[in-house]
Design a protein around this motif. Structure first.
Motif, PDB file in Angstrom:
ATOM      1  N   LEU A  12       0.849  -1.198   0.000  1.00 21.73           N
ATOM      2  CA  LEU A  12       0.000   0.000   0.000  1.00 21.73           C
ATOM      3  C   LEU A  12       0.893   1.260   0.000  1.00 21.73           C
ATOM      4  CD1 LEU A  12      -3.163   0.364   0.392  1.00 21.73           C
ATOM      5  CD2 LEU A  12      -2.626   0.867   2.785  1.00 21.73           C
ATOM      6  N   PRO A  13       0.683   2.183  -0.933  1.00 23.82           N
ATOM      7  CA  PRO A  13       1.559   3.366  -0.983  1.00 23.82           C
ATOM      8  C   PRO A  13       1.605   4.115   0.349  1.00 23.82           C
ATOM      9  CG  PRO A  13       0.096   3.306  -2.894  1.00 23.82           C
ATOM     10  CD  PRO A  13      -0.310   2.167  -2.014  1.00 23.82           C
ATOM     11  N   GLU A  14       0.446   4.198   1.027  1.00 28.07           N
ATOM     12  CA  GLU A  14       0.409   4.945   2.297  1.00 28.07           C
ATOM     13  C   GLU A  14       1.230   4.236   3.382  1.00 28.07           C
ATOM     14  OE1 GLU A  14      -2.193   4.183   0.442  1.00 28.07           O
ATOM     15  OE2 GLU A  14      -3.240   6.066  -0.033  1.00 28.07           O
ATOM     16  N   TRP A  15       1.274   2.903   3.308  1.00 33.13           N
ATOM     17  CA  TRP A  15       2.096   2.155   4.262  1.00 33.13           C
ATOM     18  C   TRP A  15       3.576   2.397   3.966  1.00 33.13           C
ATOM     19  CZ3 TRP A  15       2.383  -0.048   8.801  1.00 33.13           C
ATOM     20  CH2 TRP A  15       3.452  -0.894   9.075  1.00 33.13           C
ATOM     21  N   LEU A  16       3.908   2.371   2.685  1.00 33.89           N
ATOM     22  CA  LEU A  16       5.304   2.582   2.304  1.00 33.89           C
ATOM     23  C   LEU A  16       5.757   3.984   2.705  1.00 33.89           C
ATOM     24  CD1 LEU A  16       5.156   0.750  -1.145  1.00 33.89           C
ATOM     25  CD2 LEU A  16       6.137  -0.088   1.010  1.00 33.89           C
ATOM     26  N   ALA A  17       4.846   4.963   2.568  1.00 36.17           N
ATOM     27  CA  ALA A  17       5.195   6.335   2.963  1.00 36.17           C
ATOM     28  C   ALA A  17       5.424   6.408   4.476  1.00 36.17           C
ATOM     29  CB  ALA A  17       4.076   7.288   2.537  1.00 36.17           C
ATOM     30  N   TYR A  18       4.590   5.679   5.227  1.00 37.55           N
ATOM     31  CA  TYR A  18       4.762   5.682   6.688  1.00 37.55           C
ATOM     32  C   TYR A  18       6.099   5.041   7.062  1.00 37.55           C
ATOM     33  CZ  TYR A  18       3.778   5.102  11.663  1.00 37.55           C
ATOM     34  OH  TYR A  18       3.846   5.162  13.043  1.00 37.55           O
ATOM     35  N   THR A  19       6.390   3.943   6.386  1.00 31.94           N
ATOM     36  CA  THR A  19       7.649   3.234   6.637  1.00 31.94           C
ATOM     37  C   THR A  19       8.840   4.170   6.380  1.00 31.94           C
ATOM     38  OG1 THR A  19       6.548   1.247   5.891  1.00 31.94           O
ATOM     39  CG2 THR A  19       8.921   1.138   5.978  1.00 31.94           C
ATOM     40  N   ASP A  20       8.798   4.861   5.260  1.00 30.47           N
ATOM     41  CA  ASP A  20       9.877   5.805   4.921  1.00 30.47           C
ATOM     42  C   ASP A  20      10.004   6.894   5.979  1.00 30.47           C
ATOM     43  OD1 ASP A  20      10.627   4.636   2.650  1.00 30.47           O
ATOM     44  OD2 ASP A  20       9.639   6.065   1.271  1.00 30.47           O
ATOM     45  N   ALA A  21       8.840   7.445   6.366  1.00 32.16           N
ATOM     46  CA  ALA A  21       8.863   8.542   7.342  1.00 32.16           C
ATOM     47  C   ALA A  21       9.467   8.071   8.662  1.00 32.16           C
ATOM     48  CB  ALA A  21       7.445   9.078   7.545  1.00 32.16           C
ATOM     49  N   ILE A  22       9.179   6.848   9.048  1.00 30.78           N
ATOM     50  CA  ILE A  22       9.749   6.323  10.305  1.00 30.78           C
ATOM     51  C   ILE A  22      11.262   6.143  10.149  1.00 30.78           C
ATOM     52  CG2 ILE A  22       9.834   4.272  11.825  1.00 30.78           C
ATOM     53  CD1 ILE A  22       7.409   6.064  12.384  1.00 30.78           C
ATOM     54  N   HIS A  23      11.658   5.533   9.039  1.00 31.17           N
ATOM     55  CA  HIS A  23      13.088   5.262   8.853  1.00 31.17           C
ATOM     56  C   HIS A  23      13.925   6.540   8.779  1.00 31.17           C
ATOM     57  CE1 HIS A  23      13.193   0.999   8.758  1.00 31.17           C
ATOM     58  NE2 HIS A  23      12.377   0.873   7.722  1.00 31.17           N
ATOM     59  N   THR A  24      13.325   7.600   8.263  1.00 32.86           N
ATOM     60  CA  THR A  24      14.120   8.816   8.091  1.00 32.86           C
ATOM     61  C   THR A  24      13.969   9.772   9.283  1.00 32.86           C
ATOM     62  OG1 THR A  24      12.303   9.715   6.806  1.00 32.86           O
ATOM     63  CG2 THR A  24      14.131   8.772   5.561  1.00 32.86           C
ATOM     64  N   SER A  25      13.401   9.301  10.374  1.00 32.69           N
ATOM     65  CA  SER A  25      13.263  10.165  11.551  1.00 32.69           C
ATOM     66  C   SER A  25      14.058   9.565  12.712  1.00 32.69           C
ATOM     67  CB  SER A  25      11.794  10.274  11.940  1.00 32.69           C
ATOM     68  OG  SER A  25      11.374   9.009  12.391  1.00 32.69           O
ATOM     69  N   CYS A  26      14.119  10.291  13.792  1.00 35.44           N
ATOM     70  CA  CYS A  26      14.759   9.722  14.981  1.00 35.44           C
ATOM     71  C   CYS A  26      14.045  10.262  16.219  1.00 35.44           C
ATOM     72  CB  CYS A  26      16.239  10.074  15.001  1.00 35.44           C
ATOM     73  SG  CYS A  26      16.487  11.836  14.945  1.00 35.44           S
ATOM     74  N   ILE A  27      14.436   9.727  17.358  1.00 33.37           N
ATOM     75  CA  ILE A  27      13.843  10.254  18.594  1.00 33.37           C
ATOM     76  C   ILE A  27      14.594  11.532  18.937  1.00 33.37           C
ATOM     77  CG2 ILE A  27      13.411   9.821  21.039  1.00 33.37           C
ATOM     78  CD1 ILE A  27      13.492   6.799  20.382  1.00 33.37           C
ATOM     79  N   ASN A  28      13.848  12.586  19.109  1.00 33.18           N
ATOM     80  CA  ASN A  28      14.477  13.875  19.433  1.00 33.18           C
ATOM     81  C   ASN A  28      14.441  14.062  20.952  1.00 33.18           C
ATOM     82  OD1 ASN A  28      15.118  16.501  19.855  1.00 33.18           O
ATOM     83  ND2 ASN A  28      13.771  17.340  18.275  1.00 33.18           N
ATOM     84  N   THR A  29      15.600  13.942  21.580  1.00 31.38           N
ATOM     85  CA  THR A  29      15.617  13.954  23.054  1.00 31.38           C
ATOM     86  C   THR A  29      15.324  15.338  23.637  1.00 31.38           C
ATOM     87  OG1 THR A  29      18.015  14.155  22.916  1.00 31.38           O
ATOM     88  CG2 THR A  29      17.156  11.982  23.432  1.00 31.38           C
TER      89      THR A  29
END
Ligand SMILES: O=P(O)(O)OC[C@H]1O[C@H](O)[C@H](O)[C@@H](O)[C@@H]1O
Length: 520
Positions: A12-29
């Motif tokens: 699903l494109p929306e799932w792939l977009a979510y996956t990308d967004a997670i991978h390209t982010s980090c926890i901001n302390t």
């Protein structure tokens, strides 16, 4: 037959977009992200967050038709299509429910009132298992932790030690047996109820069935078993077993910690239902909790989630949530029966803090897998030992910070040197003291352990589970997986009792042990 999904989740494109967004982010302390709901505060600061994630969540939930499905759930539509029925536990906590629900609620209140004013039943033995057990245990331990004037005992397991211990030392003439079973077919509950009945009869209780009440979705079966009609409280097939705390199943809690506890739980849960229905996605606590869990499980690959409950009164929250989450989300096919190609519901496990710190926190800090943690704590305690509570709060925050911040090898090395260690040893010990950090967690703060706050907390998790089921495309309201074992147990039991079985149908190890355990 309706097909639910034309595209599998992993494509699903929306799932792939979510996956990308997670991978390209980090926890901001340095980022503080709080949601305040029904008196609870959910701190999501230790989860990945970015505007891209927020947008991807919106789009994914739109693709999964959140609005339609949420309304179906909350309005009594067919939210459980595999069993073709609603999953309408939210109806049980509405201030103005259906007349039949209101009637049963009033019957419970009236029963508790009458029983209390007669000072009847010094002892209660609650017999039930799974969803007919954990919620009542949770509520009574949470609000009766320092004891109540009635003794309450729980018997769930088929293990004879459970019923033996449950009845031991009680006066049968002053004991109410509460049989809670939605189906009235559960082997453990029926066997334990039979033993309790025998116990009442053996003590020559004049009319033993008057010492028994039943709570069930099968009132006719309870009646046929012998419970008098006025002692039967009913609930409905549209209440899933693991949601039955909201029904008359809670009557034993009413009898021990009071009807106001039941009412408070219901209104807290209802407040969370309203929030789940109305809050925008970015501020919707169950949705945000669900999406963080999905990211950790399906995208970042964590196999489990730890529940660090910093309140010993809430020890039973752990098995309660284990059933809610693992029975609901422990599935690997979608509504169409197709395999879901991403990891679904994780293992949920835990122990109250600070006990947990001395048991398995080492693994959380330095083990190879690690796990996200839900820290749950009450800001205000109900005891008078203020320094205990201060320490409890400090431990909770400290563990969370240690998981998130970790410690570098260099920091540890400098500390070792400062502590007077010679250099070579300081280097070696630094490698052992290093903590990777970066571990995700949630912090859920209850202002105080009130029935309202606990009700809101339970509904928060319920709706989180619902949203996860929706995203993964599975049915969170059935539990087919537990059936096979029940069927096999019946056959094996017959073989153990009579020796009659077709041993060919069992594997060689099972056949061997049937021979060993067979009664002479
Ligand atoms: O309430 P009962 O019908 O006795 O069912 C008790 C339990 O039985 C099974 O284990 C189900 O998987 C649970 O969801 C349920 O809570």
């Amino acid at each position: 037959m309706t097909t639910h999904y034309s595209t599998p989740l992993h494509q699903l494109p929306e799932w792939l977009a979510y996956t990308d967004a997670i991978h390209t982010s980090c926890i901001n302390t340095n980022h503080l992200r709080l949601l305040k709901v029904a008196g609870l505060t959910l701190d999501l600061s230790a989860q990945r967050y970015s505007p891209e994630i927020e947008k991807a969540i919106e789009q994914l939930l739109t693709a999964r038709q959140l609005t339609t499905h949420r309304e179906l759930l909350l309005n009594g539509g067919i939210a459980n299509p595999i069993e073709n029925r609603p999953a309408w536990h939210t109806m049980l906590r509405q201030p103005r429910p259906l007349p039949e629900v209101a009637e049963e609620r009033n019957r419970v209140l009236e029963f508790v009132r009458r029983t209390d004013s007669n000072r009847r039943w010094r002892n209660i033995v609650h017999i039930g298992i799974g969803g007919s057990d954990w919620g009542v245990r949770l509520a009574t331990a949470a609000f009766g932790y320092a004891g109540t004037w009635r003794n309450i005992r729980y018997v769930a397991n088929i293990d004879g030690h459970a019923i033996e211990a449950g009845l031991a030392g009680l006066d049968p003439h002053d004991t109410l047996i509460v049989v809670a079973t939605k189906s009235f077919t559960t082997a453990e509950t029926l066997a334990n109820a039979e033993r309790a009945l025998e116990w009442l009869k053996a003590a020559k209780v004049p009319n033993p069935y008057n010492n028994i009440i039943a709570i069930t979705a099968k009132p006719d079966v309870a009646l046929a078993w012998g419970v008098p009609k006025h002692n039967i409280f009913k609930f409905w097939s549209w209440v899933g077993g693991r949601f039955s705390l909201w029904s008359a199943v809670g009557v034993a809690a009413g009898l021990t910690v009071g009807s106001n506890v039941l009412a408070g739980l219901q209104s807290g849960a209802h407040a969370m239902d309203q929030h789940f229905l109305n809050a925008p996605i970015a501020e919707n606590a169950p949705i945000q909790l669900a999406m963080a869990d999905i990211a950790n499980r399906s995208i970042l690959g964590y196999g489990s989630r730890n529940l660090a409950v910093y309140d010993s009164r809430l020890a039973n929250l752990i098995p309660y949530l284990q059933q809610l989450e693992m029975e609901s989300l422990g599935k690997s096919v979608d509504l169409d029966g197709n395999p879901i190609e991403v990891p679904t519901g994780s293992v949920v496990w835990g122990m109250p803090g600070t006990d947990a710190q001395h048991t398995f926190f080492q693994w959380l800090h330095q083990g190879t897998d690690g796990a996200p943690v839900d820290f749950i704590v009450c800001q205000k305690a109900d005891h008078r030992y203020t320094d205990h509570h201060r320490q409890l709060l400090a431990h909770c925050l400290a563990q969370r910070e240690a998981l998130l911040n970790g410690k570098t090898e260099e920091e540890a090395y400098q500390e070792n040197l400062n502590a007077g260690m010679e250099e070579e040893r300081a280097r070696l010990i630094a490698k052992h003291r290093k903590l990777a950090g970066g571990k995700p967690s949630n912090l859920i703060v209850l202002p105080q352990l009130t029935p309202f706050a606990l009700g809101a907390l339970l509904a928060l998790y319920e709706h989180k589970v619902f949203v996860e089921g929706l995203v993964w495309g599975l049915n969170p309201f059935d539990q087919w997986g537990v059936e096979l074992g029940k069927v096999l147990a019946k056959d094996i039991e017959k073989a153990l009792a009579s020796g009659q079985t077709d041993l060919q149908t069992h594997n060689s190890s099972t056949s061997y042990w049937i021979e060993q355990f067979r009664e002479e």
